[in-house]
Design an enzyme around this catalytic site. Structure first.
Site, mmCIF file in Angstrom:
data_model
loop_
_atom_site.group_PDB
_atom_site.id
_atom_site.type_symbol
_atom_site.label_atom_id
_atom_site.label_comp_id
_atom_site.label_asym_id
_atom_site.label_seq_id
_atom_site.Cartn_x
_atom_site.Cartn_y
_atom_site.Cartn_z
ATOM 1 N N GLN A 58 0.834 -1.201 0.000
ATOM 2 C CA GLN A 58 0.000 0.000 0.000
ATOM 3 C C GLN A 58 0.868 1.250 0.000
ATOM 4 O OE1 GLN A 58 -1.718 1.070 3.804
ATOM 5 N NE2 GLN A 58 -3.690 1.460 2.863
ATOM 6 N N GLY A 59 0.713 2.113 -0.997
ATOM 7 C CA GLY A 59 1.509 3.332 -1.083
ATOM 8 C C GLY A 59 0.669 4.569 -0.813
ATOM 9 N N TYR A 60 0.378 4.822 0.455
ATOM 10 C CA TYR A 60 -0.403 6.009 0.841
ATOM 11 C C TYR A 60 0.487 7.035 1.541
ATOM 12 C CZ TYR A 60 -5.015 3.818 0.119
ATOM 13 O OH TYR A 60 -6.131 3.244 -0.392
ATOM 14 N N SER A 61 1.016 6.648 2.733
ATOM 15 C CA SER A 61 1.723 7.610 3.583
ATOM 16 C C SER A 61 2.982 8.136 2.911
ATOM 17 C CB SER A 61 2.116 6.947 4.896
ATOM 18 O OG SER A 61 0.983 6.554 5.610
ATOM 19 N N SER A 78 4.399 -1.439 4.368
ATOM 20 C CA SER A 78 4.593 -2.771 4.951
ATOM 21 C C SER A 78 4.899 -3.788 3.869
ATOM 22 C CB SER A 78 3.329 -3.225 5.683
ATOM 23 O OG SER A 78 3.056 -2.353 6.732
ATOM 24 N N GLU A 113 -13.941 -1.855 6.137
ATOM 25 C CA GLU A 113 -13.895 -2.706 7.333
ATOM 26 C C GLU A 113 -15.132 -2.492 8.200
ATOM 27 O OE1 GLU A 113 -13.461 -5.214 9.167
ATOM 28 O OE2 GLU A 113 -11.307 -5.079 9.505
ATOM 29 N N ASN A 141 -4.089 7.701 17.720
ATOM 30 C CA ASN A 141 -5.043 8.013 18.797
ATOM 31 C C ASN A 141 -5.617 9.417 18.632
ATOM 32 O OD1 ASN A 141 -5.031 5.677 20.250
ATOM 33 N ND2 ASN A 141 -3.783 6.452 21.947
ATOM 34 N N GLU A 142 -4.740 10.372 18.308
ATOM 35 C CA GLU A 142 -5.158 11.774 18.257
ATOM 36 C C GLU A 142 -6.156 12.000 17.125
ATOM 37 O OE1 GLU A 142 -2.030 10.590 18.612
ATOM 38 O OE2 GLU A 142 -1.946 11.070 20.742
#
Lengths: 350, 393
Positions: free
Chosen positions: B129-132, B165, B248, B371-372
């Site tokens: 996956q190439g997002y970030s 990943s 999901e 979390n934020e």
């Protein structure tokens, strides 16, 4: 396991929410706690007429014959609106105990009037507090002391779990002293009960082993449901107040310091809701105990946050957070503190 | 209703039987391995395992027919539960089956489905996956990687992705890249499918605090995406990517919880073994962990009860925050139960998995929405509170 609500359950949830929002509004609660009865008799009559006192009592004994899920959905709303009626002691404590542990004769005698709301009752699960000894014939004598028993001064029937059985006595029995205590949480009157040779009737069925324990677990779940409702109300109060209150030229709800705290409250409330609904569906006693432990901490956290996030007005008598804060503390140790319940779980796990 | 129940029992037995018959012999060492934090374990053998699953018909069980097996939700849940109960290894095909497949099923052309879905189903093609990007983390739409249209209709890609990943174990990558210069945020993005083994793509591993290297940086310098490998049409990449993040609905989460339950059992066994179980504070924390796990289970069941509804429910909104923080707390509990043994590098099978849990669970509250960011989403979408202002508008 399927956690979808049935039509019956959805109907009872929505009816309880809308009825109590009106009949047990904040103003109604403040008026009720001033009454000599210690509750709002009109509200109690209305709850009885709706059939909710018998929600989990079998139809053959005059109840609605619904399951624990329907019961917790109603209690979530009575907790949310701090309903000033002896509903919790009568339904969640006494009727629940007699339904699950009662002998056939005791069920037949007591459950129909309990289901109709004609009999106000309470029950103590503190087996260490009450000793029962054989009297003459079929009768028994009770001695002991139970502190801060909810609804004891309003009850016509008091039921006690002792080590050697479950026993019932009328409120006017000889040797029974019921001393109302001025509770900080005035929405849930409590009284100290002293028993000195009180004549009582044995009401459990000795063949149903462990039934009083299962009833206690269900009572813990019922209290967790009320605490869930209280925690939800605290969250709703905070979201409403912080959206209206402006400082620095913007609603304080737009500050991340406020938003994140509300979001964390919602995480806790929804987590608790999942466990309460799940434990109601499974009936597992360990899950019921776990729900009570989680509910005590969630409710207290949310009530504390409700005061803090209301700022100065959160500390006043006039605003609602203090009512829930007092209820949260009072319920935190009823039917077992969080740490005692967790130790009980640890014994099962380790 | 009873009939329903019977067919579910049947699926449960079928999966359990199949797992017993196949997760043995050379595959036995994969039991309970290869999950999050352990993804580098035996990648080749785990790919063989995927092909074994494929032959049994157990890949892509939730995809609609004719592409996948088309199992109803209740039966998918059973598959994931029984798979985890049997100690089934972490699925190295996760991104293809769980993310790209649903994106193509939702937004892909017939040709794209025909070219890319069968390889995922058969366990022969693996996706990354190439997002970030270095400057597009929580602010995911701030994508700077750009794609330039070529005269033949293909696209050339320039830029850098990060936290990719298993890129080094994958064959293809799906990439978000900016196709219209000057656009900002979600506008003008393209969702591209690209083979990883081509000139113009360099993969560099990132060493994590666990010591492992399952994440990578992926550099694009004129690498090519074919003309018919833009999903959903040029400029619609954000819609495709977001649709995929909402795919999901809790179906595989009950399987995830059985893995969590297995970890809690390891913690309990360690506490019994070294006497930590006598410490009242440890007893409280173990009970609390058990309560939290029941919360997660019932929360997932509530999500499934509402799975047909398209609205994001309150229980679904809190779920990522709830499970990731529960899991992180379990990691700390595991390390505290181990005591000094947690501090010594070891391959002891009673200790190493708990050390992995302790370290890797720190990532749980960061990836897939920190979390934020989760708290922002919960406050804004769950409670209707005001949106965060952007600094660049």
């Amino acid at each position: 396991m399927n956690l979808s609500l049935t039509d019956d359950q959805r109907m009872i949830r929505d009816a309880a929410a809308s009825f109590l929002a009106d009949a047990s509004s904040a103003a109604a609660v403040r008026a009720a706690v001033e009454r000599p009865e210690g509750y709002d008799p009109q509200l109690w009559t209305a709850l009885a007429e709706l059939g909710w006192c018998g929600v989990a009592i079998p139809e053959s004994l005059g109840g609605l014959g619904l399951d624990a899920t329907a019961l917790v959905l109603i209690l979530e709303q009575t907790g949310r609106h701090l309903a000033c009626a002896p509903y919790f002691p009568t339904v969640a404590l006494a009727a629940n105990l007699l339904t699950h542990a009662g002998s056939a004769a005791a069920r037949k005698k007591y459950l129909p009037p309990l289901a109709r709301g004609e009999l106000r009752a309470t029950a103590s699960f503190d087996a260490a507090g009450v000793r029962a000894r054989k009297g003459t014939g079929a009768s028994w004598r009770l001695d002991g002391r139970v502190a801060a028993l909810p609804g004891a001064a309003q009850a016509q029937l008091l039921v006690f779990v002792a080590r050697n059985g479950v026993f019932a006595t009328a409120a006017d029995a000889k040797g029974l002293s019921v001393r109302p205590q001025p509770a900080w949480d005035a929405t849930r009157p409590v009284a100290d009960v002293t028993l000195k040779g009180v004549p009582a009737e044995r009401v459990d069925d000795p063949a149903r082993k462990g039934a009083a324990g299962r009833a206690e677990a269900l009572a813990q779940l019922c209290l967790a449901a009320e605490q869930l409702g209280g925690a939800q109300q605290c969250l709703d109060l905070v979201v409403r107040y912080t959206s209206e209150r402006r400082q620095f030229g913007r609603p304080i709800a737009s500050f991340q310091a406020v938003k994140h705290r509300c979001a964390q409250m919602m995480v806790k409330v929804e987590s608790l809701r999942s466990l309460v609904y799940g434990a109601a569906a499974s009936g597992d006693p360990l899950e019921c105990a776990g729900a009570k432990a989680l509910a005590s901490e969630t409710f207290f956290d949310c009530a504390s946050e409700a005061i803090q996030l209301h700022g100065g007005v959160g500390f006043t008598w006039e605003f609602e957070p203090q009512l829930h804060f007092k209820r949260a503390q009072a319920t935190s140790h009823a039917l077992g503190t969080a740490s005692a319940l967790r130790e009980q779980l640890a014994q099962a796990l380790l | 209703m009873a009939e329903h129940h019977e067919s579910e029992m049947h699926v449960r037995q079928e999966v359990a039987r199949w797992m017993r018959a196949h997760l043995k012999g050379r595959f036995a060492k994969l039991r309970h391995r290869g999950g999050p934090g352990d993804e580098e374990f035996e990648p080749e053998l785990r790919k063989e395992w995927e092909r074994e699953l494929a032959q049994g018909g157990w890949t892509c069980v939730g995809w609609p027919k004719p592409w996948g097996r088309g199992l109803p939700i209740a039966q998918q849940v059973i598959f994931y539960e029984e798979y985890a109960r049997a100690g089934g290894p972490g699925r190295i095909s996760l991104l293809g089956e769980g993310l790209l497949g649903p994106a193509l099923l939702g937004f892909g052309s017939d040709g794209q489905k025909r070219r890319h879905l069968p390889g995922i189903v058969s366990g022969t093609v693996y996706w990354a996956q190439g997002y970030s990007e270095p400057n597009a983390g929580s602010d995911l739409s701030n994508v700077q990687t750009r794609c330039e249209p070529q005269p033949d209709g293909s696209w050339k890609v320039y830029g850098q992705k990060i936290w990719t990943s298993l890129a080094h174990e994958s064959d293809w990558i799906f990439v978000l890249a900016r196709g219209e210069p000057g656009t900002k945020g979600g506008k003008g993005l393209c969702f591209l499918l690209m083979p990883l083994k081509q000139p113009g793509i360099t993969i560099r591993p990132i060493r994590q605090m666990t010591g492992g290297r399952e994440f990578n940086e992926v550099f694009f310098d004129g690498a090519v995406a074919a003309a018919d490998d833009v999903v959903g049409g040029a400029g619609n990449g954000w819609k495709v990517a977001m649709g995929l993040l909402e795919a999901e609905r809790g179906v595989s989460t009950l399987g995830q919880q059985l893995r969590f339950a297995h970890e809690l059992e390891l913690v309990i066994a360690a506490a019994r073994g070294n006497g930590a179980a006598r410490d009242p504070a440890v007893r409280q924390r173990i009970a609390q962990a058990w309560i939290g796990l029941r919360v997660l289970r019932y929360n997932a069941l509530r999500m499934l009860a509402g799975a047909e509804s398209t609205a994001l429910s309150r229980e679904a909104l809190i779920f990522k925050y709830a499970w990731s923080n529960w899991h992180r707390d379990l990691g700390k509990l595991a390390a505290d139960v181990l005591g000094p043994a947690a501090d010594v590098v070891t391959d002891d099978p009673a200790v190493r998995p708990l050390q992995q849990l302790f370290f890797f669970s720190r990532a749980d509250t960061i990836y897939a929405g920190t979390n934020e960011i989760q708290l922002n989403l919960i406050a804004e979408r769950g409670l209707g509170m005001p949106k965060e202002p952007r600094g660049d508008k």
